[in-house]
Write an enzyme that holds these catalytic residues in place. Structure first.
Site, PDB file in Angstrom:
ATOM      1  N   ASN A  12       0.858  -1.185   0.000  1.00 51.08           N
ATOM      2  CA  ASN A  12       0.000   0.000   0.000  1.00 51.08           C
ATOM      3  C   ASN A  12       0.898   1.239   0.000  1.00 51.08           C
ATOM      4  O   ASN A  12       1.491   1.561   1.022  1.00 51.08           O
ATOM      5  CB  ASN A  12      -0.893  -0.036   1.257  1.00 51.08           C
ATOM      6  CG  ASN A  12      -1.712   1.223   1.409  1.00 51.08           C
ATOM      7  OD1 ASN A  12      -1.826   2.013   0.474  1.00 51.08           O
ATOM      8  ND2 ASN A  12      -2.292   1.403   2.590  1.00 51.08           N
ATOM      9  N   TRP A  13       0.969   1.890  -1.147  1.00 51.34           N
ATOM     10  CA  TRP A  13       1.873   3.040  -1.272  1.00 51.34           C
ATOM     11  C   TRP A  13       1.281   4.321  -0.695  1.00 51.34           C
ATOM     12  O   TRP A  13       1.966   5.349  -0.650  1.00 51.34           O
ATOM     13  CB  TRP A  13       2.250   3.260  -2.743  1.00 51.34           C
ATOM     14  CG  TRP A  13       3.162   2.209  -3.310  1.00 51.34           C
ATOM     15  CD1 TRP A  13       3.787   1.201  -2.622  1.00 51.34           C
ATOM     16  CD2 TRP A  13       3.569   2.063  -4.677  1.00 51.34           C
ATOM     17  NE1 TRP A  13       4.541   0.441  -3.478  1.00 51.34           N
ATOM     18  CE2 TRP A  13       4.433   0.950  -4.751  1.00 51.34           C
ATOM     19  CE3 TRP A  13       3.287   2.768  -5.854  1.00 51.34           C
ATOM     20  CZ2 TRP A  13       5.009   0.532  -5.949  1.00 51.34           C
ATOM     21  CZ3 TRP A  13       3.858   2.344  -7.045  1.00 51.34           C
ATOM     22  CH2 TRP A  13       4.717   1.240  -7.090  1.00 51.34           C
ATOM     23  N   LYS A  14       0.019   4.289  -0.339  1.00 56.36           N
ATOM     24  CA  LYS A  14      -0.647   5.484   0.225  1.00 56.36           C
ATOM     25  C   LYS A  14      -0.394   6.699  -0.684  1.00 56.36           C
ATOM     26  O   LYS A  14      -0.349   6.542  -1.904  1.00 56.36           O
ATOM     27  CB  LYS A  14      -0.175   5.726   1.656  1.00 56.36           C
ATOM     28  CG  LYS A  14      -0.211   4.466   2.511  1.00 56.36           C
ATOM     29  CD  LYS A  14      -0.027   4.739   3.969  1.00 56.36           C
ATOM     30  CE  LYS A  14       0.137   3.421   4.696  1.00 56.36           C
ATOM     31  NZ  LYS A  14       0.023   3.557   6.135  1.00 56.36           N
ATOM     32  N   HIS A  99      -9.510   0.629   5.158  1.00 55.49           N
ATOM     33  CA  HIS A  99      -8.175   0.855   5.734  1.00 55.49           C
ATOM     34  C   HIS A  99      -8.309   1.794   6.925  1.00 55.49           C
ATOM     35  O   HIS A  99      -9.156   2.693   6.933  1.00 55.49           O
ATOM     36  CB  HIS A  99      -7.240   1.459   4.674  1.00 55.49           C
ATOM     37  CG  HIS A  99      -5.824   1.535   5.137  1.00 55.49           C
ATOM     38  ND1 HIS A  99      -5.360   2.584   5.899  1.00 55.49           N
ATOM     39  CD2 HIS A  99      -4.788   0.679   4.988  1.00 55.49           C
ATOM     40  CE1 HIS A  99      -4.080   2.368   6.186  1.00 55.49           C
ATOM     41  NE2 HIS A  99      -3.713   1.214   5.641  1.00 55.49           N
ATOM     42  N   GLU A 101      -6.757   4.297   7.857  1.00 58.36           N
ATOM     43  CA  GLU A 101      -6.708   5.741   7.565  1.00 58.36           C
ATOM     44  C   GLU A 101      -8.028   6.222   6.975  1.00 58.36           C
ATOM     45  O   GLU A 101      -8.450   7.357   7.206  1.00 58.36           O
ATOM     46  CB  GLU A 101      -5.515   6.043   6.645  1.00 58.36           C
ATOM     47  CG  GLU A 101      -4.205   5.952   7.418  1.00 58.36           C
ATOM     48  CD  GLU A 101      -3.030   5.401   6.629  1.00 58.36           C
ATOM     49  OE1 GLU A 101      -3.026   5.466   5.391  1.00 58.36           O
ATOM     50  OE2 GLU A 101      -2.095   4.879   7.288  1.00 58.36           O
ATOM     51  N   GLU A 174      -5.166  -5.372  10.492  1.00 60.53           N
ATOM     52  CA  GLU A 174      -4.208  -4.285  10.676  1.00 60.53           C
ATOM     53  C   GLU A 174      -4.533  -3.552  11.972  1.00 60.53           C
ATOM     54  O   GLU A 174      -5.371  -2.628  11.970  1.00 60.53           O
ATOM     55  CB  GLU A 174      -4.307  -3.304   9.503  1.00 60.53           C
ATOM     56  CG  GLU A 174      -3.924  -3.920   8.175  1.00 60.53           C
ATOM     57  CD  GLU A 174      -3.288  -2.883   7.261  1.00 60.53           C
ATOM     58  OE1 GLU A 174      -2.167  -3.134   6.806  1.00 60.53           O
ATOM     59  OE2 GLU A 174      -3.886  -1.825   7.034  1.00 60.53           O
ATOM     60  N   GLY A 180       2.280   2.157  10.671  1.00 59.03           N
ATOM     61  CA  GLY A 180       3.182   3.295  10.508  1.00 59.03           C
ATOM     62  C   GLY A 180       3.860   3.735  11.797  1.00 59.03           C
ATOM     63  O   GLY A 180       4.430   4.820  11.865  1.00 59.03           O
ATOM     64  N   SER A 219       3.571  -2.120  10.341  1.00 61.89           N
ATOM     65  CA  SER A 219       5.012  -2.018  10.564  1.00 61.89           C
ATOM     66  C   SER A 219       5.780  -3.287  10.190  1.00 61.89           C
ATOM     67  O   SER A 219       6.735  -3.671  10.869  1.00 61.89           O
ATOM     68  CB  SER A 219       5.296  -1.595  12.012  1.00 61.89           C
ATOM     69  OG  SER A 219       4.781  -0.297  12.244  1.00 61.89           O
ATOM     70  N   GLY A 240       2.936  -1.014   4.240  1.00 62.84           N
ATOM     71  CA  GLY A 240       2.947   0.396   3.847  1.00 62.84           C
ATOM     72  C   GLY A 240       4.370   0.878   3.658  1.00 62.84           C
ATOM     73  O   GLY A 240       4.994   0.690   2.615  1.00 62.84           O
ATOM     74  N   GLY A 241       4.934   1.492   4.706  1.00 66.10           N
ATOM     75  CA  GLY A 241       6.243   2.151   4.631  1.00 66.10           C
ATOM     76  C   GLY A 241       7.336   1.330   3.967  1.00 66.10           C
ATOM     77  O   GLY A 241       8.059   1.828   3.098  1.00 66.10           O
TER      78      GLY A 241
HETATM   79  C1  PEP Z   1      -0.751   0.043   5.926  1.00 65.75           C
HETATM   80  O1  PEP Z   1      -0.914   1.253   5.766  1.00 65.75           O
HETATM   81  O2  PEP Z   1      -1.576  -0.739   5.440  1.00 65.75           O
HETATM   82  C2  PEP Z   1       0.407  -0.393   6.687  1.00 65.75           C
HETATM   83  C3  PEP Z   1       0.427  -1.615   7.121  1.00 65.75           C
HETATM   84  O3  PEP Z   1       1.413   0.550   6.901  1.00 65.75           O
HETATM   85  P1  PEP Z   1       2.864   0.282   7.593  1.00 65.75           P
HETATM   86  O4  PEP Z   1       3.406  -0.985   6.979  1.00 65.75           O
HETATM   87  O5  PEP Z   1       3.661   1.485   7.232  1.00 65.75           O
HETATM   88  O6  PEP Z   1       2.621   0.119   9.042  1.00 65.75           O
END
Ligand code: PEP
Length: 255
Positions: A12-14, A99, A101, A174, A180, A219, A240-241
């Site tokens: 997920n590149w957001k 999600h 967010e 999640e 994040g 994470s 994500g990150g």
């Molecule tokens: C996400 O946004 O779905 C996610 C898991 O982010 P991160 O890996 O950065 O925690």
């Protein structure tokens, strides 16, 4: 015997990597990740970088694509939004729904999540439904209650569709406090939440529920990916990150 589910690795590149950066990312990533038939890789670029990313992966049909969000309506006067049919036309097969967010920054409710599930499924796209508890909810022992509530609400939107759409669903557990933040869930805690999700899926959707993949997200890094993937009940990862760096994402996909 539990069904064997092929691991799913989803990025997920957001709101990162525009069209030029997405294309450069793929050039590097594809040189570090050779196609493998024992796993599924899905990229979720931003809507504006979607076509550029897809074009850059043209020679690699093993890489699948999805969008990060769609509107619940079929079409209309919704400035700035993307519809499920547009996403499908652009080549998306998956859509992230619910999600954290979207739920906690943009205020999307369980009811809206259900509407999106229904819209996405009726368009023939596969929903990747995210569920997870906030830190206070975990501290209060409400984790299972929250995720079961989110699952039931979201699946209400699907029951109006043909039951076969259930077979396309992917779930991502999640925990909000892990996204994040650098605070990964302990593999045992992830397994416990995945078991609660699996029990709910099996109760509501029978054998189809048994085959729905449940990913862990929060994470994940190249260093902890293998441990999390090895945890009982974890069928894949939503990242994500650590998916923003082509080499780290390739290492996760090779985990
Ligand atoms: C996400 O946004 O779905 C996610 C898991 O982010 P991160 O890996 O950065 O925690």
């Amino acid at each position: 015997m539990a069904p064997l589910r092929r691991p799913v690795l989803a990025a997920n590149w957001k709101m990162n990597l525009g069209p030029t950066a997405a294309s450069a990312f793929l050039e590097s990533y594809l040189s570090h990740y050779a196609a493998r038939d024992d796993r599924t890789v899905i990229l979720f670029p931003s809507a504006i970088a979607f076509s550029s990313a897809r074009h850059a992966a043209e020679a690699r049909p093993d890489i699948q694509f999805g969008v990060q969000n769609v509107h619940s309506a079929e079409k209309g006067a919704f400035t700035g939004e993307t519809s499920a049919s547009m996403a499908q036309d652009a080549g998306a097969r998956f859509v992230l729904i619910g999600h954290s967010e979207r739920r906690h920054v943009f205020g999307e409710t369980d009811a809206l999540t259900a509407e999106k599930m229904s819209r996405v499924a009726s368009q023939g796209l596969a929903p990747v439904l995210c569920v997870g508890e906030k830190f206070e909810e975990r501290e209060n022992g409400e984790t299972n209650e929250v995720i079961v509530r989110q699952l039931r609400a979201a699946f209400e939107g699907l029951l109006e569709n043909d039951a076969s759409v259930l077979g396309t669903v992917v779930i991502a557990y999640e925990p909000v406090w892990a996204i994040g933040t650098g605070r990964t869930a302990h593999p045992e805690d992830a397994s416990a939440a995945h078991a609660a999700i699996r029990a709910e899926l099996s109760a509501s959707a029978g054998s189809i529920g048994d085959s729905i993949p449940i990913l862990y997200g929060g994470s994940v890094t190249a260093l902890n990916a293998s441990t999390l993937l090895a945890a009982p009940g974890v069928d894949g990862l939503l990242v994500g990150g650590a998916s923003l760096d082509p080499e780290s994402w390739a290492a996760i996909c090779n985990a």
